[in-house]
Each structure stands twice: as C-alpha cells, then as structure tokens.
Scaffold this motif. Structure first.
Motif, mmCIF file in Angstrom:
data_model
loop_
_atom_site.group_PDB
_atom_site.id
_atom_site.type_symbol
_atom_site.label_atom_id
_atom_site.label_comp_id
_atom_site.label_asym_id
_atom_site.label_seq_id
_atom_site.Cartn_x
_atom_site.Cartn_y
_atom_site.Cartn_z
ATOM 1 N N GLY A 27 0.821 -1.204 0.000
ATOM 2 C CA GLY A 27 0.000 0.000 0.000
ATOM 3 C C GLY A 27 0.859 1.259 0.000
ATOM 4 N N HIS A 56 -2.245 1.287 -8.902
ATOM 5 C CA HIS A 56 -3.067 0.222 -8.321
ATOM 6 C C HIS A 56 -2.255 -1.070 -8.377
ATOM 7 N N ARG A 64 -4.303 2.025 -4.504
ATOM 8 C CA ARG A 64 -4.645 1.040 -3.480
ATOM 9 C C ARG A 64 -4.106 -0.322 -3.865
ATOM 10 N N PRO A 89 -11.120 -5.417 -2.774
ATOM 11 C CA PRO A 89 -10.455 -4.855 -1.598
ATOM 12 C C PRO A 89 -10.238 -5.927 -0.536
#
Length: 319
Positions: free
Chosen positions: A224, A233, A299, A306
């Motif tokens: 991250g 990403h 992210r 996620p």
C-alpha cells in the motif's frame, strides 16, 4: 557472568559488550572513541533506525536476549537492503534497568553481532542508559555501491510484483506463542529470529527493480505504501502466494485462514519489489501480482477485490 547491570556499572557493561564485537573492512574506526568512522565508497550513506520496547515488540518469556538481538538487527538491516544497498554498520542505543541480570545485554549483543555477520555488517558503537523498561534502539547504515536507491515511488503500470523470502511465518509463530505453545518450532523461530534475504535487495536493484520495500508491517500494508507513493493500483493474486501446508495446519488448529497471516502478518522482512514486465527473475523470486493505472485512489486489492480484513501494523493503533 554473575551479578546485575547495576553491579557491573556503565563502563563495565560497555567493556563487556564491545569485547564481543567483530569488525569488517568498511570499519575504519570502531567502538571506543567519540564516534565511529565507516568507509562510504559510494559517497552516499543509506540510514535506517528502529526502536524496540519490551512488552510491545518482544517478550522475555517468549524470546531470549540473543533472539531479541538477532531480531532487532535484522529489521534494520533489512530496511537498508530494501533500498538496494549493502549493509555496512550498526549502532546500538540500549536502555536497561540496573536490576537486570548482566548476562541479558551481553547475550543481546551476541545476537546483534551474529546477525550483522550474516548481513556483512558490523556493530561500530552506541550508548547504554539506565531506565525502567528495556529499550533497544538500532541505527543501520549501508552503501549503495554505485546503484540508484530503489524507493517506493517508482512502480509503473505494467510492472509485475514479485517477492522473495517468507511471508506469514512470523505471524503464525506469534499465534502459536499466544496460545501457550512452542511448536511447530520453525514458525516460532521465524517470529523470534526473522531471516531477511539481505542479498536480494541489491540483487533486485541490479535486475532493474523500480520500487521495493521489506515486509515489516504486512504485505498488503507495505505494498500500500508503494501504491500510494507511486500513484498506482496493485492487485495481488492469492493463488500465487505461497501458503505452506504446515501453515494451513496451524490455521486450522487456531481457527485462522492462513492467507490472512501471509497478506497481513509482518516481521518476516521478505523483500517485495515492482519489476518491468520483461525482467528475467531468478527462481527465488515469486511473481504474485501486477501494477496498473488506478481508476480511483491508489490502493492494493487481492484477486481484484479490496482486502477488508484487519491487518498491518500501526504503532498508534496497537496497544
């Protein structure tokens, strides 16, 4: 050695600690003067520091002083390697109670010395102070050898994410110890004494790694940092992440999905990096994900989704 730190005294303790040290060619002047002198052929010095506090980062009923020494050195030397540098030197700041058995800091130094030898570095100095809680503060130095430092901000869309070293072993060992057990021993030892692949950092830089870090806070959390710093990403493929059979057995015994340890457990200090897609990686590297342009905030996702399970380490949210 009999007696306590207080009975030995500050200068007696310093003599005991420094008498156990070894040196390397990089050390031009070691302990014993106002400061050490370490060669810096590259004319740039990579530096990293960490603090370990008893009860928060280690427990004496779980780890010997030697274990704590190996661990405290390893986590700092791994940071240096993750920049693409070769570790050269280490400085120790030590706070100990006067009532502590004098053998404890001596064995701690043995562990620090031995871990430095694994990485090719040497202890070159430090300080000892009396205090209520045992605190180990480490500063590690390294040399880039003409390489550009590999930062967290260089990942680019199209890169592959690859890792070398262990993932989740320390977390699994912590789970075992937390339940009062001492086996499987390999996982417990991984928690007590991580084994970072120091050589892999400079080697990755030579292979053209564009971003790199060691896994100290957890794979998702540390990637991250790369995602945010690089503005990208990162998607991980869970099927490509190694989960040993024995880790599955531990997970089943304690009711934890072992993938959670692999993705969020820290303190293994594996090296993870972003490489150009055409890089020919040695067998020790495992490709586990890919970098793409973000459709929203930078992210990390797992299998395109996620990762919502709690994990990763934050010193101000963990008691």
């Amino acid at each position: 050695m009999k007696g306590t730190v207080g009975e030995l005294g500050e200068f007696g303790l310093i003599r005991e600690l420094t008498s156990r040290l070894t040196t390397t060619e990089a050390v031009r002047l070691g302990p014993g003067d106002d400061a050490a002198v370490v060669a810096a052929p590259d004319r740039r010095v990579v530096a990293s520091t960490d603090v370990l506090l008893e009860g928060r980062h280690f427990r004496r009923d779980w780890s010997t002083a030697y274990d704590v020494g190996r661990k405290s050195a390893a986590q700092n030397l791994a940071d240096v390697a993750a920049m693409g540098a070769v570790p050269t030197a280490l400085l120790l700041g030590l706070v100990v109670p006067a009532s502590l058995a004098a053998t404890w800091p001596v064995e701690l130094m043995d562990g620090i010395r031995d871990e430095c030898q694994v990485a090719g570095a040497a202890v070159v100095g430090g300080d000892v102070v009396g205090g209520e809680a045992i605190t180990v503060a480490i500063t590690a130095l390294g040399d880039l050898g003409g390489r550009a430092p590999v930062t967290r901000s260089g990942a680019r869309p199209g890169d592959v994410i690859a890792v070398t070293g262990w993932l989740g072993w320390s977390a699994a060992g912590y789970a075992v110890l937390s339940r009062g057990f001492r086996s499987p021993r390999a996982f417990v030892e991984a928690h007590r004494r991580p084994e970072p692949p120091y050589h892999a950092g400079p080697a990755a830089a030579d292979l053209g790694a564009r971003a790199m870090t060691d896994v100290s806070d957890g794979l998702v959390a540390d990637l991250g940092h790369i995602a945010v710093a690089s503005g990208v990403h990162i998607d991980l493929r869970s099927a490509d992440v190694d989960v040993p059979a024995q880790m599955h057995d531990i997970g089943q015994a304690v009711g934890v999905d072992p993938l959670h340890w692999v993705l969020t457990g820290g303190e293994d200090h594996a090296i993870v990096a972003a490489f150009p897609p055409d890089t020919k990686l040695p067998a020790r590297w495992r490709v586990i994900g890919a970098v793409s342009a973000p459709s929203g905030p930078p992210r990390v996702t797992v299998d395109g989704a996620p990762w919502d399970e709690a994990g990763g380490w934050d010193h101000f949210t963990h008691g």
